[in-house]
Design an enzyme around this catalytic site. Structure first.
Site: not given
Ligand code: PLP
Length: 376
Positions: A73, A199-200, A322
């Site tokens: 994010t 993302s890790g 939800c």
């Molecule tokens: N983008 C996608 C396609 C995702 O699936 C996710 C997490 O579910 C994210 C971004 C966000 O990643 P993070 O949870 O590391 O913030």
């Protein structure tokens, strides 16, 4: 913790024991600040370098193009806002209706601040109309931001073709590769992408660590100002988690191209399709992540089914969420043209490296018992 059949690896993954082992020294004795000049700090800085080599190899980019962040994010927010900072006259963003909430919420916020957002639609298979993408890019478009792999359906957008369009229109391109990373080869070099988010916790590393690829030739404006990461992302690095991210990337690279996960997914999918009348797979079956299936089950209410599945030890996720007591059908499935009822009747199963054939065999029996239409 009870043993579960965990089929929600797109939500998060367990930490690989090898990853945890690699992290432990950095949670115990290796507590130095990587910016410190004495040996404890220098060792931590060396560990960051090694981790960066691991993640950059998996991303297919140069090490100096990979920034560590706190999550996917943050990476998405950084990329889009960096593009906006480049030219204050460019106040238009192109994205799609099926993005992750990280992109959607940011773009909705920016729209309230006077930016114009083009939300590209998708067809029934979850795919973009590339001619429409090209037509939507204007001289005041600051950035195009699109997913590589959709988290709900696994559908892959054609990134090479998208990059060619962005290049032709001389527009910056950010790709949200959070779900694609580690599940399929990504060769960033020469791909024409300017930013890419990772993302890790989707690749068996811990939560709270992410990555952002910033193409060397792009002018970059940080979101968090400070001296770390070459002044491109301030904040003392989360050394242990970054080491875990690097190790997870090394392991993922070794597993790329082995298709045992795909064969487990295909087995589950065909078992469910043959056992449950009216079960329909959502999304482009030929251009999909190998681990994901999203299925609508006629007459089923997915929120209820999730609870029953949980009681039977199966963890998966619903095509609805939800919040404040009401169930919202998935924006992704709705954008693909499913009705509210069809979207509310869908479940996502995402297989991981630790899913076994026995898990799939058991899930193949439990899921039909719960989702057969007559039960609801
Ligand atoms: N983008 C996608 C396609 C995702 O699936 C996710 C997490 O579910 C994210 C971004 C966000 O990643 P993070 O949870 O590391 O913030």
């Amino acid at each position: 913790m009870s043993s579960v059949i965990y089929l929600d690896n797109n939500a998060t993954t367990q930490i690989d024991p090898e990853v945890l082992e690699a992290m432990m020294p950095w949670l115990r004795g290796g507590y130095g600040n990587p910016s410190s000049a004495y040996s404890l700090g220098r060792e931590a800085a060396k560990a960051l370098d090694q981790a960066r080599t691991g993640v950059a190899a998996l991303a297919g980019c140069h090490v100096d193009e990979f920034l560590f962040t706190s999550c996917g994010t943050e990476s998405i927010n950084t990329a889009i806002q960096s593009a906006l900072a480049l030219d204050p006259d460019k106040r238009h963003i192109v994205t799609s209706a099926v993005e992750h909430s990280a992109t959607i919420k940011l773009c909705e916020y920016l729209a309230r601040r006077g930016y114009e957002i083009t939300w590209l639609p998708v067809d029934r298979s979850g795919q973009l109309d590339l001619a429409r993408l090209e037509a939507s890019i204007r001289s005041d478009t600051a950035i195009v931001s699109l997913l590589w792999a959709n988290n709900e359906t696994g559908v892959l957008f054609p990134v090479q073709e998208i990059a060619a369009i962005a290049q032709k229109k001389k527009c910056l391109l950010h790709i949200d590769a959070v779900q694609a990373f580690g599940k399929m080869p990504l060769a960033l070099e020469g791909a024409g992408v300017h930013f890419m988010s990772f993302s890790g916790h989707k690749i068996y590393a811990p939560k709270g660590v992410g990555g952002l690829y910033v193409n060397r030739r792009v002018k970059f404006t940080p979101l968090l100002r400070g001296s770390q990461e070459n002044a491109r992302r301030g904040g003392t690095q989360n050394v242990a988690s970054i080491v875990g991210f690097g190790k997870a990337a090394e392991i993922a690279l070794q597993h790329l191209g082995t298709d045992s996960i795909k064969s487990l997914r295909d087995t589950l999918e065909s078992q469910l399709e043959s056992a449950i009348p009216g079960a329909t797979v959502n999304g482009d079956r030929n251009n999909r992540l190998p681990n994901t299936t999203n299925i609508s089950f006629e007459g089923v209410e997915s929120e209820g089914a999730l609870i029953l599945l949980d009681e039977k030890g199966v963890s998966c996720s619903a095509g609805s969420a939800c919040s404040s007591g009401s169930v919202h059908p998935s924006h992704v499935l709705k954008a693909m043209g499913l009705s509210n009822d069809q979207a509310r009747a869908s479940l996502r199963f995402s297989i991981g490296r630790f899913t076994t054939a026995e898990d799939i065999q058991k899930a193949g029996q439990i899921i039909p018992a719960i989702t057969l239409p007559h039960l609801f």
